[in-house]
Scaffold this motif. Structure first.
Motif, mmCIF file in Angstrom:
data_model
loop_
_atom_site.group_PDB
_atom_site.id
_atom_site.type_symbol
_atom_site.label_atom_id
_atom_site.label_comp_id
_atom_site.label_asym_id
_atom_site.label_seq_id
_atom_site.Cartn_x
_atom_site.Cartn_y
_atom_site.Cartn_z
ATOM 1 N N UNK A 115 0.809 -1.214 0.000
ATOM 2 C CA UNK A 115 0.000 0.000 0.000
ATOM 3 C C UNK A 115 0.842 1.264 0.000
ATOM 4 N N UNK A 116 1.895 1.275 0.816
ATOM 5 C CA UNK A 116 2.794 2.432 0.872
ATOM 6 C C UNK A 116 3.473 2.640 -0.476
ATOM 7 N N UNK A 117 3.975 1.575 -1.066
ATOM 8 C CA UNK A 117 4.652 1.700 -2.365
ATOM 9 C C UNK A 117 3.680 2.120 -3.463
ATOM 10 N N UNK A 118 2.461 1.580 -3.454
ATOM 11 C CA UNK A 118 1.462 1.974 -4.456
ATOM 12 C C UNK A 118 1.112 3.453 -4.313
ATOM 13 N N UNK A 119 0.984 3.917 -3.081
ATOM 14 C CA UNK A 119 0.673 5.333 -2.856
ATOM 15 C C UNK A 119 1.767 6.229 -3.436
ATOM 16 N N UNK A 120 3.023 5.939 -3.105
ATOM 17 C CA UNK A 120 4.112 6.788 -3.572
ATOM 18 C C UNK A 120 4.335 6.672 -5.080
ATOM 19 N N UNK A 121 4.122 5.488 -5.652
ATOM 20 C CA UNK A 121 4.235 5.364 -7.112
ATOM 21 C C UNK A 121 3.173 6.219 -7.798
ATOM 22 N N UNK A 122 1.936 6.158 -7.309
ATOM 23 C CA UNK A 122 0.862 6.963 -7.900
ATOM 24 C C UNK A 122 1.108 8.451 -7.682
ATOM 25 N N UNK A 123 1.572 8.796 -6.514
ATOM 26 C CA UNK A 123 1.791 10.207 -6.156
ATOM 27 C C UNK A 123 2.920 10.826 -6.992
ATOM 28 N N UNK A 124 3.949 10.038 -7.268
ATOM 29 C CA UNK A 124 5.140 10.563 -7.932
ATOM 30 C C UNK A 124 5.209 10.224 -9.420
ATOM 31 N N UNK A 125 4.159 9.615 -9.963
ATOM 32 C CA UNK A 125 4.189 9.153 -11.357
ATOM 33 C C UNK A 125 4.570 10.268 -12.325
ATOM 34 N N UNK A 126 3.920 11.394 -12.236
ATOM 35 C CA UNK A 126 4.179 12.496 -13.172
ATOM 36 C C UNK A 126 4.953 13.636 -12.533
ATOM 37 N N UNK A 127 5.582 13.378 -11.409
ATOM 38 C CA UNK A 127 6.292 14.420 -10.679
ATOM 39 C C UNK A 127 7.694 14.620 -11.248
ATOM 40 N N UNK A 128 8.010 15.833 -11.706
ATOM 41 C CA UNK A 128 9.384 16.072 -12.180
ATOM 42 C C UNK A 128 10.371 16.000 -11.012
ATOM 43 N N UNK A 129 11.588 15.622 -11.324
ATOM 44 C CA UNK A 129 12.620 15.511 -10.285
ATOM 45 C C UNK A 129 12.833 16.843 -9.560
ATOM 46 N N UNK A 130 12.631 17.942 -10.254
ATOM 47 C CA UNK A 130 12.822 19.262 -9.654
ATOM 48 C C UNK A 130 11.761 19.583 -8.610
ATOM 49 N N UNK A 131 10.710 18.782 -8.500
ATOM 50 C CA UNK A 131 9.661 19.005 -7.502
ATOM 51 C C UNK A 131 9.770 17.998 -6.348
ATOM 52 N N UNK A 132 10.866 17.259 -6.298
ATOM 53 C CA UNK A 132 11.098 16.302 -5.219
ATOM 54 C C UNK A 132 11.827 17.006 -4.083
ATOM 55 N N UNK A 133 11.331 16.832 -2.858
ATOM 56 C CA UNK A 133 11.892 17.534 -1.702
ATOM 57 C C UNK A 133 12.582 16.565 -0.755
#
Length: 156
Positions: free
Chosen positions: A53-71
Motif C-alpha cells: 500500500x505504501x509503495x502503491x501510494x508513492x508510485x501513484x503520487x510521484x508518477x508524473x512528478x518532475x525531479x525538480x519538484x522532489x523535496x
C-alpha cells in the motif's frame, strides 16, 4: 491526496499543489524504501499488504512528478534540492518572509532552523523533515554510506 475538510494546513496545500496560484505539487522519493524493504521477511500478511500500500501510494503520487519538484533528498546530497528551494520560496512569498540570499542559501537557512521564522509558523515542516531524515537513515544499506563517526552537536 485528500484536503482536510475543517482547516487544511497551508503547508499541505503547497505540498499538494492545491494552494491558489501558479503552483504544482511536490513529492518525496521512496526508491530506497522500495529497494531495502524487498529483502524483508514479512511473515505477517498485514505487513506485506501495508508495504504494498505504501509503495502503491508513492508510485501513484510521484508518477508524473518532475525531479525538480522532489523535496528532502537527504540520500542524494547534503545540499538542499531544487524542490526544497521551490517549496521554501513559495512559503516565503505567501508569508512575506525575506528571501535575501540565493535560493539554496535561503532554503538551507529556513529548513535547518537557522532562520526560525518558517519552522515557527509551520512546525509540521520540521516534523516532516525529521521523519523523512530518519526514514533515510533507517534505509541506509551500508555503514560506508553514513557520515563519519564523531561527536555530533545539536547544531550539526
Amino acid at each position: 491526496r485528500v484536503v482536510a475538510s475543517d482547516f487544511p494546513s497551508q503547508l499541505s496545500l503547497h505540498y499538494s499543489g492545491r494552494i491558489e496560484g501558479p503552483v504544482a505539487p511536490f513529492g518525496v522519493e521512496m526508491s530506497d524504501f522500495e529497494e531495502e524493504s524487498k529483502h524483508l521477511l514479512l511473515v505477517d500478511p498485514a505487513l506485506a499488504l501495508a508495504r504494498a500500500g505504501v509503495l502503491a501510494y508513492f508510485h501513484a503520487r510521484n508518477r508524473d512528478l518532475p525531479e525538480a519538484r522532489t523535496v528532502l533528498r537527504f540520500h542524494k546530497s547534503d545540499q538542499v534540492s531544487a524542490g526544497d528551494c521551490q517549496l521554501v520560496r513559495q512559503l516565503c512569498v505567501q508569508m512575506g518572509f525575506p528571501v535575501t540570499g540565493s535560493a539554496a542559501q535561503d532554503a538551507a537557512a529556513y529548513l535547518s532552523g537557522a532562520s526560525p521564522e518558517l519552522l515557527d509558523l509551520y512546525p509540521e515542516l520540521g516534523m516532516f523533515r525529521d521523519v523523512i531524515f530518519y526514514l533515510r537513515l533507517m534505509m541506509c544499506p551500508a555503514l560506508d554510506d553514513l557520515p563519519p563517526l564523531r561527536r555530533w552537536a545539536a547544531a550539526d
